[in-house]
Motif scaffolding. Sequence first.
Motif, short mmCIF file in Angstrom:
data_model
loop_
_atom_site.label_atom_id
_atom_site.label_comp_id
_atom_site.label_asym_id
_atom_site.label_seq_id
_atom_site.Cartn_x
_atom_site.Cartn_y
_atom_site.Cartn_z
N LEU A 174 0.83 -1.21 0.00
CA LEU A 174 0.00 0.00 0.00
C LEU A 174 0.86 1.26 0.00
O LEU A 174 0.56 2.23 -0.70
CB LEU A 174 -0.95 0.01 1.20
N LEU A 175 1.94 1.24 0.78
CA LEU A 175 2.81 2.42 0.88
C LEU A 175 3.65 2.65 -0.37
O LEU A 175 3.98 3.79 -0.69
CB LEU A 175 3.75 2.28 2.10
N GLU A 176 3.97 1.57 -1.10
CA GLU A 176 4.93 1.69 -2.21
C GLU A 176 4.33 1.50 -3.60
O GLU A 176 4.91 1.96 -4.58
CB GLU A 176 6.06 0.67 -2.03
N ALA A 177 3.19 0.80 -3.71
CA ALA A 177 2.71 0.45 -5.05
C ALA A 177 1.23 0.69 -5.29
O ALA A 177 0.73 0.43 -6.37
CB ALA A 177 3.03 -1.02 -5.34
N SER A 178 0.50 1.21 -4.30
CA SER A 178 -0.95 1.33 -4.48
C SER A 178 -1.35 2.51 -5.37
O SER A 178 -2.52 2.76 -5.58
CB SER A 178 -1.67 1.39 -3.13
N ASP A 179 -0.35 3.20 -5.93
CA ASP A 179 -0.66 4.26 -6.90
C ASP A 179 -0.51 3.78 -8.34
O ASP A 179 -0.72 4.54 -9.28
CB ASP A 179 0.24 5.48 -6.66
N VAL A 180 -0.15 2.51 -8.51
CA VAL A 180 0.05 1.95 -9.85
C VAL A 180 -1.29 1.57 -10.47
O VAL A 180 -2.14 0.97 -9.82
CB VAL A 180 0.99 0.72 -9.81
N ILE A 181 -1.45 1.94 -11.73
CA ILE A 181 -2.65 1.55 -12.48
C ILE A 181 -2.16 0.70 -13.65
O ILE A 181 -1.33 1.14 -14.45
CB ILE A 181 -3.40 2.79 -13.00
N GLU B 129 -7.98 -4.01 -10.37
CA GLU B 129 -7.64 -2.84 -9.56
C GLU B 129 -7.49 -3.23 -8.09
O GLU B 129 -8.49 -3.39 -7.39
CB GLU B 129 -8.74 -1.79 -9.68
N PRO B 130 -6.24 -3.36 -7.62
CA PRO B 130 -6.04 -3.64 -6.20
C PRO B 130 -6.55 -2.49 -5.33
O PRO B 130 -6.74 -1.37 -5.82
CB PRO B 130 -4.52 -3.78 -6.08
N VAL B 131 -6.73 -2.78 -4.06
CA VAL B 131 -7.21 -1.75 -3.13
C VAL B 131 -6.21 -0.62 -3.01
O VAL B 131 -5.01 -0.78 -3.27
CB VAL B 131 -7.50 -2.34 -1.73
N THR B 132 -6.74 0.54 -2.62
CA THR B 132 -5.93 1.72 -2.38
C THR B 132 -6.23 2.22 -0.97
O THR B 132 -7.22 1.81 -0.37
CB THR B 132 -6.25 2.83 -3.41
N ALA B 133 -5.39 3.14 -0.49
CA ALA B 133 -5.59 3.59 0.88
C ALA B 133 -5.48 5.11 1.05
O ALA B 133 -5.55 5.60 2.15
CB ALA B 133 -4.58 2.90 1.80
N TYR C 144 -11.03 2.05 -2.35
CA TYR C 144 -10.57 2.40 -1.00
C TYR C 144 -10.75 1.19 -0.07
O TYR C 144 -11.83 0.63 0.05
CB TYR C 144 -11.36 3.60 -0.49
N LEU C 145 -9.66 0.80 0.58
CA LEU C 145 -9.62 -0.44 1.36
C LEU C 145 -10.80 -0.63 2.32
O LEU C 145 -11.42 -1.69 2.31
CB LEU C 145 -8.27 -0.54 2.10
N PRO C 146 -11.16 0.36 3.16
CA PRO C 146 -12.30 0.13 4.06
C PRO C 146 -13.62 -0.14 3.34
O PRO C 146 -14.42 -0.96 3.80
CB PRO C 146 -12.38 1.42 4.89
N GLU C 147 -13.85 0.51 2.20
CA GLU C 147 -15.08 0.29 1.44
C GLU C 147 -15.09 -1.12 0.83
O GLU C 147 -16.08 -1.84 0.91
CB GLU C 147 -15.23 1.34 0.33
N VAL C 148 -13.98 -1.48 0.20
CA VAL C 148 -13.88 -2.81 -0.42
C VAL C 148 -14.02 -3.89 0.65
O VAL C 148 -14.70 -4.90 0.47
CB VAL C 148 -12.54 -2.96 -1.18
N THR C 149 -13.42 -3.66 1.81
CA THR C 149 -13.50 -4.62 2.92
C THR C 149 -14.93 -4.78 3.42
O THR C 149 -15.40 -5.90 3.63
CB THR C 149 -12.57 -4.18 4.07
N ALA C 150 -15.63 -3.66 3.58
CA ALA C 150 -17.02 -3.72 4.05
C ALA C 150 -17.88 -4.54 3.11
O ALA C 150 -18.66 -5.41 3.54
CB ALA C 150 -17.59 -2.31 4.20
N VAL C 151 -17.73 -4.33 1.81
CA VAL C 151 -18.51 -5.08 0.82
C VAL C 151 -18.12 -6.55 0.84
O VAL C 151 -18.97 -7.44 0.83
CB VAL C 151 -18.33 -4.47 -0.60
#
Length: 137
Positions: free
Chosen positions: A50-57, A62-66, A74-81
């Motif tokens: 998340l700190l090093e690669a979550s800005d890659v498209i 599409e992996p989670v972002t933070a 966004y990680l909390p939204e994806v997690t809730a679903v």
Amino acid sequence: MSDDIDEVLDLLREHNEPVPVPLELPDEDRLVEIEEELLLPIPREMRSFLLEASDVIYGSIEPVTAADPYSHTYLPEVTAVAWEQGVPRYLMPLCEVDGSYYCVEQDGEVVFWRDGELTDETWPSVWHWARDVWLES
């Protein structure tokens, strides 16, 4: 694994697709806020991802972002679903694909949850998953 991480990070950077509004990387404070919100620690290698690669498209997934709470990744939204759909609460979603989820165990292993259950597909770490799944998408 450190060399592998650098190698995968270099590959992700090389493949990063330019977009009009680039994603941002989170800072450590944001990750702590997310952990408090989810009541679950972010596994160590997922944290570095998340700190090093979550800005890659790149590619079709599409992996989670933070960094951006308004993003659909966004990680909390994806997690809730994911949890609402039955993903076990000890797993942290890494990526949603067609209603299935790649998730990270607390020990860092990535597992695949599909059709209401965990499959036999696993990867030793987020970085292995990024190389074998994301970069191949």
